[in-house]
Motif scaffolding. Sequence first.
Motif, PDB file in Angstrom:
ATOM      1  N   GLY A 246     -35.815  25.891   1.268  1.00  0.00           N
ATOM      2  CA  GLY A 246     -35.643  25.853   2.711  1.00  0.00           C
ATOM      3  C   GLY A 246     -34.283  25.354   3.091  1.00  0.00           C
ATOM      4  N   LYS A 247     -34.270  24.121   3.533  1.00  0.00           N
ATOM      5  CA  LYS A 247     -33.097  23.464   4.083  1.00  0.00           C
ATOM      6  C   LYS A 247     -31.817  23.751   3.290  1.00  0.00           C
ATOM      7  N   ASP A 248     -30.891  24.472   3.917  1.00  0.00           N
ATOM      8  CA  ASP A 248     -29.569  24.744   3.345  1.00  0.00           C
ATOM      9  C   ASP A 248     -29.625  25.370   1.955  1.00  0.00           C
ATOM     10  N   GLY A 249     -30.647  26.148   1.681  1.00  0.00           N
ATOM     11  CA  GLY A 249     -30.749  26.805   0.386  1.00  0.00           C
ATOM     12  C   GLY A 249     -31.162  25.871  -0.735  1.00  0.00           C
ATOM     13  N   GLY A 250     -31.398  24.612  -0.423  1.00  0.00           N
ATOM     14  CA  GLY A 250     -31.808  23.660  -1.452  1.00  0.00           C
ATOM     15  C   GLY A 250     -33.264  23.850  -1.821  1.00  0.00           C
ATOM     16  N   GLN A 251     -33.670  23.168  -2.865  1.00  0.00           N
ATOM     17  CA  GLN A 251     -35.064  23.255  -3.258  1.00  0.00           C
ATOM     18  C   GLN A 251     -35.529  21.957  -3.899  1.00  0.00           C
ATOM     19  N   LEU A 252     -36.823  21.748  -3.821  1.00  0.00           N
ATOM     20  CA  LEU A 252     -37.484  20.641  -4.498  1.00  0.00           C
ATOM     21  C   LEU A 252     -38.574  21.245  -5.371  1.00  0.00           C
ATOM     22  N   VAL A 253     -38.869  20.610  -6.496  1.00  0.00           N
ATOM     23  CA  VAL A 253     -39.900  21.118  -7.395  1.00  0.00           C
ATOM     24  C   VAL A 253     -40.874  20.000  -7.713  1.00  0.00           C
ATOM     25  N   GLY A 254     -42.137  20.235  -7.396  1.00  0.00           N
ATOM     26  CA  GLY A 254     -43.199  19.291  -7.735  1.00  0.00           C
ATOM     27  C   GLY A 254     -43.980  19.809  -8.927  1.00  0.00           C
ATOM     28  N   GLN A 255     -44.472  18.898  -9.748  1.00  0.00           N
ATOM     29  CA  GLN A 255     -45.213  19.303 -10.941  1.00  0.00           C
ATOM     30  C   GLN A 255     -46.550  18.588 -11.002  1.00  0.00           C
ATOM     31  N   GLY A 256     -47.533  19.300 -11.525  1.00  0.00           N
ATOM     32  CA  GLY A 256     -48.859  18.722 -11.685  1.00  0.00           C
ATOM     33  C   GLY A 256     -49.542  19.292 -12.909  1.00  0.00           C
TER      34      GLY A 256
END
Length: 90
Positions: A28-38
């Motif tokens: 989303g924001k400014d082409g950035g990304q976050l990755v969550g793991q489970g």
Amino acid sequence: MTATKTWNTEISIVEVDSEVRAEARLRGKDGGQLVGQGTARCNPADENVPDIGDELAVARAMSDLSHQLIQRAAHDIEMHTARPVERLRV
């Protein structure tokens, strides 16, 4: 002023034997990304129901992602205000 923004989440699930790993990727924001793991594992004494493992692993990945997003928001607030954030609620 009204604005519409779109953030996309992609969820990947990989099952190997009795272990399920999920990854929730937020873009989303400014082409950035976050990755969550489970992860979820089937207890050998339990009946193997793959859908339950998928649900648990995805829920844990989304929870991880949520916590990362809260931490990022707290950091952004601190950078903007030059004051520490005591606690943000989910």
